[in-house]
Every structure is written in C-alpha cells, then in structure tokens.
Design a protein around this motif. Structure first.
Motif, short mmCIF file in Angstrom:
data_model
loop_
_atom_site.label_atom_id
_atom_site.label_comp_id
_atom_site.label_asym_id
_atom_site.label_seq_id
_atom_site.Cartn_x
_atom_site.Cartn_y
_atom_site.Cartn_z
N UNK A 1 0.81 -1.22 0.00
CA UNK A 1 0.00 0.00 0.00
C UNK A 1 0.85 1.27 0.00
N UNK A 2 2.15 1.15 0.23
CA UNK A 2 3.05 2.30 0.11
C UNK A 2 3.44 2.43 -1.36
N UNK A 3 2.80 3.36 -2.07
CA UNK A 3 2.98 3.44 -3.52
C UNK A 3 3.77 4.68 -3.95
N UNK A 4 4.01 5.60 -3.02
CA UNK A 4 4.80 6.79 -3.32
C UNK A 4 5.37 7.32 -2.01
N UNK A 5 6.17 8.38 -2.08
CA UNK A 5 6.83 8.87 -0.87
C UNK A 5 5.84 9.33 0.19
N UNK A 6 4.71 9.89 -0.25
CA UNK A 6 3.72 10.37 0.72
C UNK A 6 3.06 9.21 1.46
N UNK A 7 2.60 8.20 0.73
CA UNK A 7 1.93 7.07 1.39
C UNK A 7 2.91 6.18 2.14
N UNK A 8 4.20 6.28 1.80
CA UNK A 8 5.22 5.46 2.48
C UNK A 8 5.58 6.02 3.85
N UNK A 9 5.38 7.32 4.04
CA UNK A 9 5.90 7.98 5.23
C UNK A 9 5.43 7.33 6.53
N UNK A 10 4.18 6.93 6.61
CA UNK A 10 3.67 6.36 7.86
C UNK A 10 4.18 4.95 8.13
N UNK A 11 4.81 4.32 7.12
CA UNK A 11 5.26 2.94 7.29
C UNK A 11 6.73 2.82 7.69
N UNK A 12 7.51 3.90 7.52
CA UNK A 12 8.94 3.78 7.80
C UNK A 12 9.23 3.35 9.23
N UNK A 13 8.52 3.92 10.18
CA UNK A 13 8.81 3.65 11.60
C UNK A 13 8.38 2.26 12.03
N UNK A 14 7.43 1.65 11.33
CA UNK A 14 6.91 0.35 11.76
C UNK A 14 7.42 -0.82 10.92
#
Length: 214
Positions: free
Chosen positions: A73-86
C-alpha cells in the motif's frame, strides 16, 4: 548502524582491513569496514571510526528510511511515510541467482547438440546456505535443467556459488533464459517477488532476454 535485533546468534561480525591482500581502498571503506556475513551490504559499515552500544536502533537515515521492504500500500513517498517507523530494517539477503553469460541482446552460437553454455552465480538466504541447486529454463519455466555448481559449494553457509549449464534452445531471435536457486534451508526463488516501493530485496527468477541463437 548495525542493528543486531533479530540476527541469528550464529552470525559473527568481522572487521575488514585488507581486500585481495592489499590495503582496503577508500571506496570500499578504508581504514576499517565491518562485515556482517549473510546480511545486506548496507549493514556492513564503511569508514568505521566509532562503535556505540545502544539499546535502541540507530536513528541514522539509512537505517530508518532506506533498505526496508515496505508494504504494497506504500505506492509513493507520501503514502510510504507512515510505514517507515513500523517496517523492520532489511537484514537477511534473500536467496537469489543471476545469469552472467550470455548477456541480454547478444548473439550466441550453439554447439553440435543445439546447446549453449549458460553461466552465473547464486547466493543463499541469510545463514541458510549454501546454495545446493540452481536450475535453468529456456521455455519460461515449463521445463528446468539442473546446473552444475562449479565453485563455492563447500565454502560455507554464507558463500555465493558459481554455476554453469549446457542448455538446449531453439535457434532464432527473441529467445529467453531464466534461472532459479535453492539453498540448504529450502528457500527457492519465486517467479516474481511481491511488489514494493523501490524494489528492495527483489529476488524473482534471474533472466536474460532478446537473445539471438544461431
């Protein structure tokens, strides 16, 4: 930047001071580089000058915002941001293989049995090596033949291997070859890896394309 969380207890970190009998080159980490067998090269820290023992993972950018297999579901830098920490940092190399010869878009001469020589290398997943089998196909995976492992099979569980195979393939243009490896832990390359942003950890079948067989 070495994260030992989740590492196998059998992994031994090593320090590298020389390369091929010569002083370690600057581009490879002079004066000291840490080498962590079975783990992606991003964790083998170059230009080492300080070691810090910490209960927390390093906040370094490349530990926190790179070399992670993000969810689909991380398809671009914006949608990826919430996944980096987890999303955990990538550690183990996945089982993988590559065809080094022939190269894409090349013309290859067959022998008297309509075969061509195919060569390549393969790596195991993490510490689950060595690679025990490499297969090659000239019909996109319908039929496989076993390659011969010619170097590295007795070098240990972290070592890559070199392989070769004589493969029958019809003459003509636009021919394809694919390969896949299996390690002692039972890990086999899939046809394709699950998609992720930036393609980190991709280990789908190795391949060579647009060959002209004469």
């Amino acid at each position: 930047m070495i994260n030992t969380q989740g590492m196998s207890s059998s992994i031994a970190e090593k320090t590298l001071l020389q390369m091929n009998g010569e002083p370690l080159p600057i581009k490879h980490g002079f004066p000291v580089r840490v080498v962590v067998p079975g783990i992606i090269g991003a964790r083998s820290v170059k230009w080492l000058d300080t070691i810090t023992v910490s209960a927390q993972e390093s906040p370094n950018f490349y530990q926190q915002h790179d070399y992670k297999i993000l969810p689909p579901e991380a398809v671009d830098s914006k949608s990826a941001e919430k996944h980096w920490a987890t999303t955990p940092a990538m550690m183990d190399m996945p089982v993988n293989s590559v065809i080094s010869h022939p190269s894409d878009n090349s013309t290859v001469q067959t022998d008297e049995k309509s075969r061509i020589e195919v060569r390549g290398y393969a790596v195991p997943q993490g510490d689950q090596g060595p690679v025990i089998r490499v297969e090659v196909s000239a019909d996109e995976g319908k039929k496989w033949i076993d390659a011969e492992i010619v170097e590295g099979k007795d070098s240990g569980k972290w070592s890559w291997v070199l392989w070769r195979a004589n493969v029958q393939i019809p003459r003509g243009k636009g021919r394809k070859l694919v390969c896949r490896a299996t390690d002692r832990g039972g890990n086999t390359q899939p046809r394709q890896s699950e998609w992720n942003l930036r393609g980190v950890g991709y280990n789908g079948w190795g391949g060579r394309f647009d060959l002209e067989i004469v």
